[in-house]
Design an enzyme around this catalytic site. Structure first.
Site, short mmCIF file in Angstrom:
data_model
loop_
_atom_site.label_atom_id
_atom_site.label_comp_id
_atom_site.label_asym_id
_atom_site.label_seq_id
_atom_site.Cartn_x
_atom_site.Cartn_y
_atom_site.Cartn_z
N HIS A 23 -4.04 7.66 5.54
CA HIS A 23 -4.10 6.43 4.98
C HIS A 23 -5.40 5.76 5.05
O HIS A 23 -5.99 5.44 3.70
CB HIS A 23 -3.01 5.58 5.61
CG HIS A 23 -2.88 4.18 4.81
ND1 HIS A 23 -2.51 3.97 3.77
CD2 HIS A 23 -3.18 2.92 5.23
CE1 HIS A 23 -2.58 2.80 3.37
NE2 HIS A 23 -2.94 2.03 4.23
N CYS B 229 0.82 -1.02 -0.01
CA CYS B 229 0.01 0.05 -0.11
C CYS B 229 1.14 1.29 -0.12
O CYS B 229 0.30 2.52 -0.29
CB CYS B 229 -0.98 -0.14 1.16
SG CYS B 229 -1.47 -1.71 1.66
N HIS C 46 -9.13 1.72 -2.11
CA HIS C 46 -7.69 1.75 -1.89
C HIS C 46 -7.07 1.20 -3.20
O HIS C 46 -7.10 0.21 -3.62
CB HIS C 46 -7.82 0.71 -0.70
CG HIS C 46 -6.24 0.61 -0.21
ND1 HIS C 46 -5.50 1.32 -0.82
CD2 HIS C 46 -5.76 -0.01 0.83
CE1 HIS C 46 -4.26 0.80 -0.13
NE2 HIS C 46 -4.39 0.17 0.85
#
Length: 547
Positions: A341, A206, A381
């Site tokens: 995030h 990520c 995401h």
């Protein structure tokens, strides 16, 4: 009898000590060299195929999450609401971009035969990098042989199942491995553009793309690169990775990413590509490049041992933010907004907000809260492209001096002590006020499932008024009254008539949003580096997917 001092030795020692101190000071100064973002481009869900379209999506609070399109896979064939059902997925939603099977290979000097074996991630990376350089006003032909670095985050290889991992060895040809190897994606980009700076593919899951930005900044500060491309790419072309994340129970079964909300139940996978063009700020100003924002500092670290391999570590998150502040040379209270995030997981959200509060929310006044938000509520995401999606969002917010609304925040997460933290979540488009006439500052966080954490400190670019420049502008305006400016030659070209027509249409839309005084600059850039790739994005002559 007192011995006579050896003044020569004393002077030599003093000179050496002063020299060492000077070297240390220069090294410290180099570490704090600000980096300018001079260009960027993107392909994100919801039709956000440009920074302008992306801002339109953000400011209007659009949720771009949809059911998995049939062009990817038939989700009904894999769906089962039971997360323990073998070989099944309970998440049927995602953030998708259009026409990932479209590409004009000959524009990049690639044969159609080879293009069939290219992972669409490689194709998209070529397109978005090219247009990002054009938006930066760079004459691409002049970059050949330059010390331009390339840093790109890539994680998944879904396309390889159609050739390398299909189970049919006869489908593997000379192009298969090159077309599906991640290192070749960035290598091909540098090869096609003729770039000779450091080139690397990164995978920390990520946080990959924001780590790419961090390393690109380090390369620029050290003098290893004079220009850098940084960002990430992620496409979802097969159901296997989604099934794996379902087994981890990381994904939301409800189809929404509810970051910071009491009903947060996981994230939604998304895809896209984002690239930023970076240069040392002093060089960008000297070269009269467009400066979109300034990276004041950045830092990276790892969780180390925590409650689990994929579990976040709040102490490490707080540490990386503190390190970034230190490199940027700014106080915590100066940071007004953080693009978090924000995955929307019950465990991750409280840990992240507490870390932010520990570093950035202490001692704030009521009129200077820390605003936090997450673009994952809009587009999902993006995994290896998540960090650059957050970065571009924050740059756009700084430019427009507005904070976009954070979606699906209805009931605050009860495990976050909101009353004890000077933290607010914007649920509507919010003006971004200046702080005591200082440039606006923001932080961007990206925390990898692998444990690698990255934080970047961004500053809006405020061009200082220079008396000489002001005098020159006054003189120019006075001359213009007497002698009106001459007409400017605007040139466009393409390899085919349909492509030329499409390019003209795209310019028509683009020019309608530009100020009149920018026309000379646009004409100069169009002449220096013909904007051909615009015609190759979105509507090429053929669709190419292997299989």
């Amino acid at each position: 009898m007192t011995p006579t001092p050896d003044y020569r030795t004393l002077l030599l020692d003093a000179w050496q000590e002063m020299r060492q101190m000077r070297l240390e000071l220069e090294s410290l100064t180099e570490a704090n060299v600000p980096v300018a973002v001079i260009g960027m481009d993107c392909r994100f869900p919801g039709g956000a195929n440009s920074p302008e379209a992306y801002w339109d999506l953000l400011q209007n609070g659009i949720d771009a999450i949809t059911e998995v399109p049939s062009s990817r896979w038939d989700w009904t064939a894999y769906y089962d609401p039971d997360p323990d059902a073998p070989g099944r997925l309970y998440s049927r939603h995602g953030g998708f971009i259009d026409q990932v099977d479209q590409f004009d290979p000959q524009f990049f000097g690639i044969s159609p035969r080879e293009a069939v074996s290219l992972d669409p991630q490689q194709r998209l990376l070529l397109e978005v990098s090219y247009t990002a350089l054009e938006r930066a006003g760079q004459a691409i032909d002049r970059l050949r042989g330059s010390q331009t670095g390339v840093y790109v985050g890539i994680s998944f290889a879904d396309y390889a199942k159609l050739s390398l991992h299909s189970g049919d060895l006869s489908r593997i040809d000379a192009y298969s491995s090159l077309g599906n190897t991640h290192s070749m994606a960035v290598g091909r980009l540098a090869y096609v553009l003729g770039l000779q700076g450091p080139t690397m593919q990164l995978d920390t899951t990520c946080s990959s793309s924001l780590l790419a930005v961090h390393l690109a900044c380090q390369s620029l500060r050290s003098g290893e690169s004079n220009l850098a491309l940084a960002g990430g790419i992620n496409l979802m072309l097969s159901p296997e990775p989604t099934i794996g994340f379902c087994k981890l129970r990381a994904l939301s079964p409800s189809g929404q990413c509810r970051t910071f909300d009491a009903n947060a139940d996981g994230y939604i996978r998304g895809e896209g590509c984002g690239i930023v063009v970076l240069k040392r700020l002093k060089d960008a100003i000297t070269d009269r490049d467009p400066v979109l924002a300034v990276i004041r500092g950045s830092a990276a670290n790892h969780d180390g041992q925590s409650n689990g391999l994929t579990a976040p570590n709040g102490q490490a998150q707080a540490a990386v933010i503190q390190q970034a502040l230190g490199q940027a040379g700014v106080a915590a209270a100066q940071v007004q907004y953080v693009e978090a995030h924000g995955t929307g997981t019950p465990l991750g959200d409280p840990i992240e907000v507490l870390a932010l509060g520990k570093v950035l929310a202490q001692g704030r006044s009521a009129d200077n809260p820390l605003w936090i938000g997450s673009v994952k509520t809009n587009i999902g995401h993006l995994e290896s492209a998540a960090g650059v999606a957050s970065l571009i969002k924050t740059i756009l917010a700084l430019q427009h001096r507005q904070i976009p609304p954070h979606l699906h925040f209805q009931q605050p997460n009860p495990y976050i002590p909101w009353q004890q933290l000077a933290v607010q979540v914007p649920t509507q488009l919010t003006p971004w006020p200046s702080l005591a006439h200082q440039p606006r500052l923001a932080g961007v966080s990206s925390f990898g499932m692998s444990g690698t954490n990255v934080h970047v400190i961004l500053e809006e670019f405020v061009e200082e008024a220079v008396d000489e420049r002001a005098d020159k502008q006054i003189n120019t305006e006075a001359i213009a009254v007497v002698n009106p400016p001459p007409p400017y030659l605007f040139t466009i070209s393409a390899k085919t008539r349909p492509a030329l027509k499409q390019l003209a249409e795209r310019y028509e839309v683009f020019l309608a949003t530009q100020a009149d005084e920018l026309l000379p600059h646009i004409c100069f850039t169009a002449k220096a580096s013909t904007c051909r790739i615009c015609s190759a994005i979105g509507k090429p002559s053929r669709s190419i997917l292997s299989g």
